[in-house]
Design a protein around this motif. Structure first.
Motif, PDB file in Angstrom:
ATOM      1  N   LEU A   1       0.780  -1.039  -0.034  1.00 52.69           N
ATOM      2  CA  LEU A   1       0.050   0.105  -0.015  1.00 52.69           C
ATOM      3  C   LEU A   1       0.980   1.413  -0.142  1.00 52.69           C
ATOM      4  N   TRP A   2       2.004   1.234   0.863  1.00 53.02           N
ATOM      5  CA  TRP A   2       2.837   2.396   0.794  1.00 53.02           C
ATOM      6  C   TRP A   2       3.397   2.712  -0.784  1.00 53.02           C
ATOM      7  N   LEU A   3       3.994   1.315  -1.187  1.00 54.32           N
ATOM      8  CA  LEU A   3       4.385   1.773  -2.584  1.00 54.32           C
ATOM      9  C   LEU A   3       3.427   2.397  -3.519  1.00 54.32           C
ATOM     10  N   PHE A   4       2.043   1.556  -3.321  1.00 55.24           N
ATOM     11  CA  PHE A   4       1.176   2.152  -4.354  1.00 55.24           C
ATOM     12  C   PHE A   4       0.768   3.462  -4.317  1.00 55.24           C
ATOM     13  N   PHE A   5       0.658   4.045  -2.968  1.00 57.03           N
ATOM     14  CA  PHE A   5       0.515   5.395  -2.680  1.00 57.03           C
ATOM     15  C   PHE A   5       1.630   6.289  -3.085  1.00 57.03           C
ATOM     16  N   GLY A   6       2.747   6.025  -3.035  1.00 57.53           N
ATOM     17  CA  GLY A   6       4.018   6.830  -3.173  1.00 57.53           C
ATOM     18  C   GLY A   6       4.570   6.497  -4.686  1.00 57.53           C
ATOM     19  N   LYS A   7       4.292   5.477  -5.335  1.00 56.74           N
ATOM     20  CA  LYS A   7       4.845   5.364  -6.491  1.00 56.74           C
ATOM     21  C   LYS A   7       4.115   5.170  -7.704  1.00 56.74           C
ATOM     22  N   THR A   8       2.754   4.924  -7.629  1.00 62.57           N
ATOM     23  CA  THR A   8       1.994   4.793  -8.892  1.00 62.57           C
ATOM     24  C   THR A   8       1.083   6.262  -9.217  1.00 62.57           C
ATOM     25  N   LEU A   9       0.565   6.037 -10.427  1.00 59.27           N
ATOM     26  CA  LEU A   9      -0.346   7.317 -10.750  1.00 59.27           C
ATOM     27  C   LEU A   9      -1.609   7.290 -10.133  1.00 59.27           C
ATOM     28  N   TYR A  10      -2.155   6.159 -10.021  1.00 59.66           N
ATOM     29  CA  TYR A  10      -3.348   6.038  -9.401  1.00 59.66           C
ATOM     30  C   TYR A  10      -3.350   6.258  -7.955  1.00 59.66           C
ATOM     31  N   GLY A  11      -2.472   5.772  -7.161  1.00 62.83           N
ATOM     32  CA  GLY A  11      -1.918   6.247  -5.872  1.00 62.83           C
ATOM     33  C   GLY A  11      -1.989   7.579  -5.586  1.00 62.83           C
ATOM     34  N   ARG A  12      -1.189   8.047  -6.152  1.00 61.62           N
ATOM     35  CA  ARG A  12      -0.913   9.623  -6.137  1.00 61.62           C
ATOM     36  C   ARG A  12      -2.296  10.414  -6.545  1.00 61.62           C
ATOM     37  N   ALA A  13      -3.194   9.946  -7.391  1.00 62.45           N
ATOM     38  CA  ALA A  13      -4.492  10.404  -7.784  1.00 62.45           C
ATOM     39  C   ALA A  13      -5.299  10.423  -6.473  1.00 62.45           C
ATOM     40  N   LEU A  14      -5.330   9.213  -5.684  1.00 58.81           N
ATOM     41  CA  LEU A  14      -6.206   9.032  -4.542  1.00 58.81           C
ATOM     42  C   LEU A  14      -5.512   9.935  -3.470  1.00 58.81           C
ATOM     43  N   ARG A  15      -4.333  10.221  -3.469  1.00 66.71           N
ATOM     44  CA  ARG A  15      -4.037  10.961  -2.454  1.00 66.71           C
ATOM     45  C   ARG A  15      -4.051  12.578  -2.647  1.00 66.71           C
ATOM     46  N   ALA A  16      -4.218  12.972  -4.118  1.00 66.31           N
ATOM     47  CA  ALA A  16      -4.583  14.276  -4.112  1.00 66.31           C
ATOM     48  C   ALA A  16      -6.137  14.333  -3.829  1.00 66.31           C
ATOM     49  N   THR A  17      -6.903  13.255  -4.354  1.00 66.79           N
ATOM     50  CA  THR A  17      -8.443  13.482  -3.888  1.00 66.79           C
ATOM     51  C   THR A  17      -8.673  13.628  -2.395  1.00 66.79           C
TER      52      THR A  17
END
Length: 345
Positions: A212-228
């Motif tokens: 999960l940490w890699l998903f939020f920090g390294k992927t486009l969709y993870g960054r989109a969720l963080r931005a939302t």
């Protein structure tokens, strides 16, 4: 209590706390992105556990029939939306993901599932049956209420919880289920001996947290969720679909719940309503993290697991009371230290 008993209780607390940590992080994720306090998170644990148990017992789980029914509801809603808007572009994807895929899974389960199949194949089928329910529930229930207040979303979550518990009773029955251990044996770590099953649970939970940490920090969709999660309006302005973010968030929450159920069903007997109490303990950990901090939610959930384990030794009749009382000083401290902020409009 001697040192050996304390180590055994600590081991049990760490194993339970690892499960609660996954659920606590899922609750933080859902609330941060969609503002939904997702009370039905525990029902995905129940569905995952009982689906695997029934597959391992050679029976067709009720989720194999429930998934196509939910997909049919999504299809009806999408048809109504298409008739209103005149846009039919999304309909082929809905037909494939919400109708064709559930029917294919139902055929696979009825044709191939049985006591002769590998437990790892049963795990995969369990995930395929349970995880798609997450985005379907979001589309049916929460997507039309995306701009509602937190209070309205909380009331809706309570209603969804009762609905899913009732569905669980219908499709699984009132009896409890349990599977045999995935891995047998004992592992000596020097200062204490762990069962291989318990160590497997802790390692899988740790790997999922890292993933999960890699998903939020390294992927486009993870960054989109963080931005939302940081600013929903700003995310929309830069082209991030909040509907996509919500669907993906509920997919992750369903996956975390299903995996948690798979991990816990060899350890304890699961009933159709067991998931609520398990999810509630994950919620206590999420509250310790303020519903915003993943590390604090994971640490708080681990604390809940250890406290529950030692409470079961000292005062087994009051262990639930002791665990849930932990939330009171946390809420008091947060109410005194944080200023009130209105919901984003």
């Amino acid at each position: 209590m001697d040192f050996s008993i304390a180590l055994i209780l600590l081991q049990d607390g760490v194993v339970n706390g690892a499960i609660y940590a996954l659920l606590g992080m899922a609750l933080v994720l859902v609330f941060a992105v969609t503002r939904v306090i997702f009370i039905p998170q525990g029902e995905f644990v129940t569905f995952g556990a009982l689906t695997l148990a029934m597959l391992a017992g050679g029976q067709v789980p009720g989720t194999a029939y429930l998934l196509p029914l939910m997909g049919l509801v999504v299809l009806v809603l999408e048809l109504a939306r298409a008739l209103r808007s005149g846009s039919w572009s999304a309909l082929p994807g809905v037909l494939a993901s919400c109708v064709a895929l559930p029917l294919l899974l139902l055929w696979l389960v009825r044709a191939y599932a049985g006591p002769h199949t590998s437990v790892w194949v049963d795990m995969l089928l369990t995930l395929l049956l349970v995880v798609p329910m997450g985005p379907m529930i979001y589309r049916i229930v929460y997507s039309p209420l995306a701009e509602a207040s937190v209070l309205v979303l909380l009331i809706v979550s309570v209603a969804v919880h009762f609905a899913l518990v009732g569905m669980g009773l219908i499709v699984f029955g009132a009896e409890g289920w349990r599977t045999s251990s995935f891995i047998d044996g004992q592992i000596n770590l020097g200062f204490m001996t762990w069962s291989a099953q318990s160590l497997f649970v802790v390692l899988v939970c740790a790997l999922l947290i890292v993933a999960l940490w890699l998903f939020f920090g390294k992927t486009l969709y993870g960054r989109a969720l963080r931005a939302t999660a940081v600013n929903r309006r700003g995310a929309r302005l830069v082209g991030i679909s909040t509907a996509m973010s919500g669907g993906l968030t509920f997919t992750l929450a369903a996956a975390i719940g299903a995996v948690s159920g798979i991990l816990i069903v060899p350890i304890t007997t699961i009933y159709y309503d067991t998931g609520f109490l398990i999810g509630l303990k994950g919620f206590v950990g999420a509250i310790i993290g303020g519903l915003i901090s993943y590390p604090l939610a994971a640490a708080g959930s681990l604390l809940v697991g250890i406290l529950e384990s030692f409470s079961s030794f000292w005062a087994s009749s009051y262990k639930e009371v002791i665990v849930f009382t932990l939330i009171i000083p946390v809420l008091v401290w947060r109410s005194l230290s944080h200023r009130h902020t209105d919901d984003e409009e």
